[in-house]
Structures are given as structure tokens and as C-alpha cells.
Enzyme design. Structure first.
Site, PDB file in Angstrom:
ATOM      1  CB  CYS A  84       1.959  -3.021   4.630  1.00 33.94           C
ATOM      2  SG  CYS A  84       0.464  -3.161   3.658  1.00 33.94           S
ATOM      3  CG  HIS A 138       6.085  -1.889   3.252  1.00 35.76           C
ATOM      4  ND1 HIS A 138       4.792  -2.030   2.823  1.00 35.76           N
ATOM      5  CD2 HIS A 138       6.432  -0.617   3.002  1.00 35.76           C
ATOM      6  CE1 HIS A 138       4.368  -0.876   2.345  1.00 35.76           C
ATOM      7  NE2 HIS A 138       5.342  -0.007   2.444  1.00 35.76           N
TER       8      HIS A 138
END
Ligand SMILES: *[C@@H]1O[C@H](CO)[C@@H](O)[C@H](O)[C@H]1NC(C)=O
Ligand SMILES: *[C@@H]1O[C@H](CO)[C@@H](O)[C@H](O)[C@H]1NC(C)=O
Ligand SMILES: *[C@@H]1O[C@H](CO)[C@@H](O)[C@H](O)[C@H]1NC(C)=O
Ligand SMILES: *[C@@H]1O[C@H](CO)[C@@H](O)[C@H](O)[C@H]1NC(C)=O
Ligand SMILES: *[C@@H]1O[C@H](CO)[C@@H](O)[C@H](O)[C@H]1NC(C)=O
Ligand SMILES: *[C@@H]1O[C@H](CO)[C@@H](O)[C@H](O)[C@H]1NC(C)=O
Ligand SMILES: *[C@@H]1O[C@H](CO)[C@@H](O)[C@H](O)[C@H]1NC(C)=O
Length: 550
Positions: A84, A138
Site C-alpha cells: 500500500c 496510506h
């Protein structure tokens, strides 16, 4: 001789791509004037292209398919690193992980590598109102605990309040107790707050669209959905779409014999969930019991259909607010996910299953005719309506493209100046982009003309990379911290093959040593589309490989 990875990569790039993708002539900088197109960027977490519009025969995704029917869809789009935070920082800044120097979760690029501009920052600086809903950056250090506020966003980013329950004990087990499970179909009215994060994010995004409708400035709204990221916490009725007896295993559920151990990711996060822990699965190779593999696949597909309904509600609202005729929609995922292919699960590798992503762009009047007054392009479609028609994608491209292309492509589509190409190195330059602009794919004047190939798949390539702490899978092989990285796997995907070299890497100096080769992989797309037969060692390919090494 050790080369810094960016130099190595860009050398290759310039050799292979010298004739491709001249930058499109761009319109003058758009200001907050009328006529500027809005942008709705939909980022999905851990979604591989298991969607009807990508030819998946099992998954029901009628709303995303409907978006694809009005879009240009990229069949061969790849993330730059299949995890991610590194992937998101890469595509949101338009730079490779070797330039953001983020291979883990533990640094903020502005203080760690360079003060790089982001896509939303660029739109904000060009008169757009920019807004973040859900997981766009993120969370945590990698976006300075603020989703890169204030630089990227006009307002404080929104996070759904029910997000905090994602990893808590809210899944009803067979014992009737609540657990922190991997498989977590829920009755939404019974969970804390009576809602789920993606439902809240959709509601918030619709509220913002309603506000924006009255505004004279154009907007850039990014919404990041959480599913199908683990845990698979989704409304349980979606399970009914995927009866267990109809769920097959991955076509290649064994760990291939020729797989170098360094290439394998041991899916440690999955093992830590209570229901998986109870299975006492052997580390690192497993396997997961067959019936549980089916249940994981069932829950992944069910999560995708649940996600699809959220996309359907969001796009339905865009339509109802009569914004579909002046809003660009980009739909994408941060990376893919293994569902048992090669005996692997989760992301954390260089295979197609973890690097290949859905990527499509709807551009009003370009990828589809402008909707007339009152016409609905995106009426909500119910995935439970089994009689509803499958919709084919509108336009498609088979060019190999990278997620890094998002920055120049969105800028150009909105009529902003396409940021200049980055020199090597570019740590000192705030605004530039390493990705190709995809604007030449949108150069059709009449939307009815041949919907096929623009570009040339034989001239395009996509790079990905993945770090490892050791040659064999160990506890931190999925997500090594920067200081523990000893090996970097550089992977190139062309229309014909995927070639990966795992080479020594010095994390103090960010240097890859291309004479220190730990392992190699070579897979040909035609003869081995699933990447199970590594032919790197076959003598007949020696010459071919030699020709690739710069
Ligand atoms: C980094 O970029 C932001 C946005 O342009 C700017 O406000 C800030 O001053 C820059 N920081 C440094 C240290 O240059
Ligand atoms: C990160 O956030 C902290 C706390 O808000 C702030 O003081 C610092 O300037 C931020 N870092 C950068 C590079 O903007
Ligand atoms: C499951 O498989 C059966 C038998 O092949 C088929 O009739 C049924 O339609 C399938 N159900 C779904 C939801 O795909
Ligand atoms: C390829 O050759 C290397 C070096 O001899 C060896 O370690 C490795 O196991 C071989 N890989 C395969 C897939 O045969
Ligand atoms: C787990 O498996 C190992 C060997 O694979 C075995 O020694 C151990 O007893 C098992 N533990 C439980 C709780 O079943
Ligand atoms: C979009 O549609 C609305 C409602 O039909 C109309 O008022 C507006 O002028 C249209 N905008 C464009 C750019 O076509
Ligand atoms: C690169 O690797 C080779 C082979 O292992 C080694 O001889 C050389 O010293 C390494 N170079 C650097 C700069 O570490």
C-alpha cells in the site's frame, strides 16, 4: 559496476521507449474558470482485476462494469510496488519507489527524499478544491499522520468513524463469540455504529458532491475504499452471490518447483488472524486447507461485489447531481492480490497477480458521448439482479502502463499543464513526473470510431520492484523495514514476458548492485500466463537475457 536504480531504469526506459508517447499539447493552465472539468478519483485497496469488465466470469461487478462501458480501460496496468504505502506514494507523486525511497511504511517523502508535489496538491495549486475521503494516502508516518495535509488538500481529509473497528473482534465465529478473523461477513445492523467504513465514505463523498455542485471552482475529489483489503469484513448477504460449492481454487495452487525462495512472500498478516491461526498452517509455504482457500476466495469476491455497490451509489449520485457531463472519473487500485496462485496469498511480490491492477478513465465527451440533459450514464445496478446484462468495456488499450502515469494523465485530461519529465536524479525538483503521460490514448475525435488499439503494446513496458530482507522467506519478508532490506527484486513486464532479477541492495546508500545477482525469473506470457515455469536458467534464453542487461 553498481548503478543507482533510477539511472538503470531510466537508461532502459529511454532505450525502449524512445519513440513512444510524445507529450500532448496541453491547454493553458485552467483556473477556477467555467468549463474546467472536475476529477473524481476512486482508489480501491488490494483490488486485482477480478471484475466482469476484465473478463472475470465469477465476480459480479455490474457498477464498475458500467463505468468501464463508458471509459477507456487499460488491460495491462501495473503498480510500481505491490504494497500500500509505497505504491500510493509512488503514484500520488508520480515517482518510482527508488525516487520516493519509500519501500516500507516508515518515512514521509518530504523529509526523507524530496519535497515532491502530489497530484491533489497540483490540482489545488491550479484552482481546484481538493478533498480526500477514506484511504487515499496510506495513513501514518508515510503521509506525516495527516494525509499530506495541508499541502494536498483544501480541507481536512475525512476518515470514516467505523474504521477503528476493522481489526477488532467484530466477527461472529462458529463458537458464537466475537473474533478478529480474516473471514468476517457481518450483519451490518449488529456491528458497532451500525455501519461499515466504505458505506460511510460513500455517504461523505456524496455529501461533498452535493456541496460542490453549487460551487464555481472545479473540484478534485479522491475517495479511497477499504475493501477488498483484509479483514474481509462485509455485509454477509454478499456471500450468497458466491455459493461455496461453486468456488474453485486458483488454477495453480502449488508453489512452483522453479520459484526462487526470495520471490516467495509468506503472507504473515493472514496467518495472524484468529481463524487462520487456529489452522496451525506450516510456515512459510503452507498450504492453507482446501476448504479454507475456497472460503478466502469467496470472501474476497463478496467484498468486491460489496465494493461495487458502493461505487454504484457514488456514481449514481454523480449522475443525479448532473455532474457526469463535467467530471473525469479515474478508477484504479493500489496493487493486486494473490488468491492462492503459486501457493501465495496477499500482495508483497513481483508477479502479475499482485502487480496488475484495474485502471480506467471516463472522460465526458471523449470516452463516451456527453450525456444529454436528464440522461443517466450511471444508474445504480444491483449485483443480485442475476438477469441484468453484462456490459463490455468501451475502449480498451493493451499497452503496458504504470500507475505512475496517473499524475501526467489526470493533469492533461483536466487541461492543466503536464508536469515536465524528471531529470536523473530529481530529488531536488518538486514538480516533475517519471511516468509516461497516457494522453495519446485519448486522441480520438469521434467516440464511435474503432474502439481498439491506440498505442503499441510492443513498444511499452512496465516496471515493478519488491524488497526482501533475505534469500529465503522469513518473518519480515513481506514487509521489511528499510534498514533490513538486503535484496531488491527489479521486474520488467512487456507484452511478451516478465523478467525479474533479485540483486543485492544497500539501504544506507539506496544502491542496488547489479553484479550481485541472487536469483532470476523469466516467464513468457504466451506459454506460461500464470507464471509457474521459471525459465531463467534455460540455456536457450541466455542470449535473450544478456541482451536485456544494460
Ligand atoms: C515543500 O513544498 C510545499 C508545497 O509547495 C511548500 O509549502 C514548502 O515550503 C516546501 N518545503 C520546503 C522545505 O521546501
Ligand atoms: C509533519 O507534521 C508535523 C506536525 O504537524 C509538522 O510540524 C511538520 O512540519 C510536517 N512535516 C513536513 C515536512 O511538512
Ligand atoms: C453454481 O453452480 C451451479 C451448478 O453449476 C449453477 O447452476 C449455479 O447457477 C451457480 N450459482 C452461481 C451463483 O453462480
Ligand atoms: C538456477 O541456477 C541457480 C545457480 O545454479 C540455482 O541456484 C537455481 O536453483 C536454479 N534455478 C532453477 C529454477 O532451476
Ligand atoms: C501445529 O503443527 C505442528 C507441526 O506442523 C505440530 O507439531 C503442533 O503440535 C501443531 N499444534 C497444534 C496446536 O495443533
Ligand atoms: C451538464 O448538464 C447540465 C444539466 O443538464 C447542464 O446545465 C450543463 O450545462 C451541462 N454542462 C456541460 C459542460 O455540458
Ligand atoms: C557488488 O557485488 C559484487 C559481487 O557480489 C561484489 O564483488 C562487489 O564488491 C559489490 N559492489 C559493491 C559496491 O558493493
Amino acid at each position: 559496476m553498481p548503478l543507482t536504480p533510477p539511472a538503470w531504469l531510466l537508461l532502459w526506459l529511454s532505450l525502449l521507449l524512445s519513440s513512444v508517447c510524445p507529450a500532448l499539447k496541453t491547454a493553458a493552465q485552467a483556473s477556477a474558470s467555467t468549463g474546467a472539468l472536475n476529477v473524481l478519483l476512486i482508489i480501491v485497496d488490494d483490488l486485482r482485476p477480478s471484475l466482469g469488465c476484465y473478463g472475470d466470469k465469477i465476480v459480479r461487478s455490474p457498477n464498475i462494469d458500467q463505468l468501464a462501458a463508458h471509459s477507456l480501460l487499460f488491460q495491462n496496468a501495473f503498480a510500481q510496488q505491490a504494497v500500500c504505502a509505497p505504491s500510493r506514494v509512488s503514484f500520488l507523486t508520480g515517482r518510482r519507489p527508488d525516487t520516493t525511497r519509500l519501500y516500507d511504511f516508515n518515512s514521509y517523502w518530504r523529509s526523507h527524499s524530496g519535497n515532491f508535489s502530489t497530484i491533489p496538491q497540483y490540482f489545488k495549486e491550479n484552482g481546484y478544491v481538493t478533498m480526500s475521503v477514506g484511504k487515499v494516502f496510506h495513513p501514518g508516518i508515510s503521509s506525516n499522520y495527516s494525509d499530506d495535509s495541508p499541502y494536498s488538500w483544501s480541507f481536512l481529509p475525512y476518515h470514516p468513524s467505523s474504521e477503528k473497528y476493522e481489526n477488532t473482534k467484530t466477527c461472529r465465529g462458529q463458537d458464537g463469540e466475537l473474533h478478529a478473523n480474516l473471514l468476517c461477513p457481518v450483519d451490518v445492523k449488529d456491528v458497532p455504529e451500525g455501519t461499515l467504513p466504505d458505506i460511510q465514505s460513500t455517504e461523505e463523498a456524496i455529501r461533498l458532491l452535493e456541496k460542490m455542485k453549487t460551487l464555481s471552482s472545479p473540484f478534485f475529489l479522491a475517495i479511497g475504499y477499504h475493501k477488498p483489503h483484509i479483514p474481509f469484513r462485509y455485509p454477509k448477504e454478499f456471500q450468497k452471490l458466491y455459493p461455496l460449492e461453486n468456488i474453485t481454487l486458483a488454477p495453480d495452487p502449488q508453489v512452483p518447483g522453479g520459484l526462487p525462495p526470495v520471490a516467495y512472500n509468506p503472507w504473515m498478516d493472514i496467518r495472524q488472524r484468529e481463524d487462520v491461526k487456529a489452522l496451525n498452517i506450516s510456515v512459510p509455504y503452507g498450504p492453507i486447507p482446501v476448504d479454507f482457500q475456497q472460503k478466502i476466495r469467496q470472501s474476497y469476491f463478496a467484498s468486491v461485489s460489496y465494493l461495487d455497490t458502493q461505487v454504484g451509489h457514488l456514481l449514481g449520485a454523480l449522475d443525479d447531481l448532473e455532474l457526469a457531463n463535467r467530471t473525469i472519473i479515474a478508477f484504479m487500485s493500489d496493487h493486486g492480490w494473490s488468491l492462492g496462485e503459486h501457493g501465495e496469498w496477499a500482495k508483497y511480490s513481483n508477479f502479475d497477480v499482485t502487480t496488475r491492477v484495474p485502471l480506467m478513465f471516463y472522460v465526458p465527451g471523449k470516452t463516451a458521448p456527453l450525456p444529454e440533459a436528464g440522461q443517466k450514464l450511471f444508474p445504480y445496478r444491483d449485483p443480485f439482479d442475476l438477469a441484468s446484462q453484462w456490459m463490455a468495456p468501451g475502449r480498451q488499450s493493451w499497452d503496458l502502463v504504470e500507475l505512475m502515469s496517473l499524475f501526467p494523465t489526470l493533469a492533461g485530461l483536466a487541461g492543466l499543464q503536464v508536469p515536465p519529465r524528471c531529470p536523473i536524479p530529481s530529488f531536488h525538483i518538486e514538480l516533475c513526473r517519471e511516468g509516461q503521460s497516457l494522453l495519446n490514448h485519448f486522441r480520438f475525435h469521434d467516440w464511435e470510431e474503432d474502439p481498439h488499439l491506440h498505442g503499441n503494446p510492443h513498444e511499452s513496458v512496465a516496471y515493478s520492484q519488491y524488497p526482501r530482507p533475505a534469500d529465503s522467506p522469513q518473518w519480515n519478508s513481506d514487509k521489511p523495514s528499510l534498514k533490513d532490506i538486503k535484496i531488491m527484486g527489479y521486474s520488467i513486464r512487456t507484452i511478451d514476458y516478465r523478467y525479474t532479477v533479485w540483486v543485492g541492495f544497500n539501504p544506507d546508500e539506496f544502491l542496488a548492485n547489479f553484479t550481485d545477482i541472487h536469483a532470476g525469473e523469466l516467464y513468457f506470457v504466451d506459454s506460461d500466463p500464470l507464471q509457474d515455469h521459471n525459465v531463467y536458467n534455460d540455456s536457450q534464453h541466455r542470449e535473450f537475457l544478456q541482451s536485456l542487461i544494460p
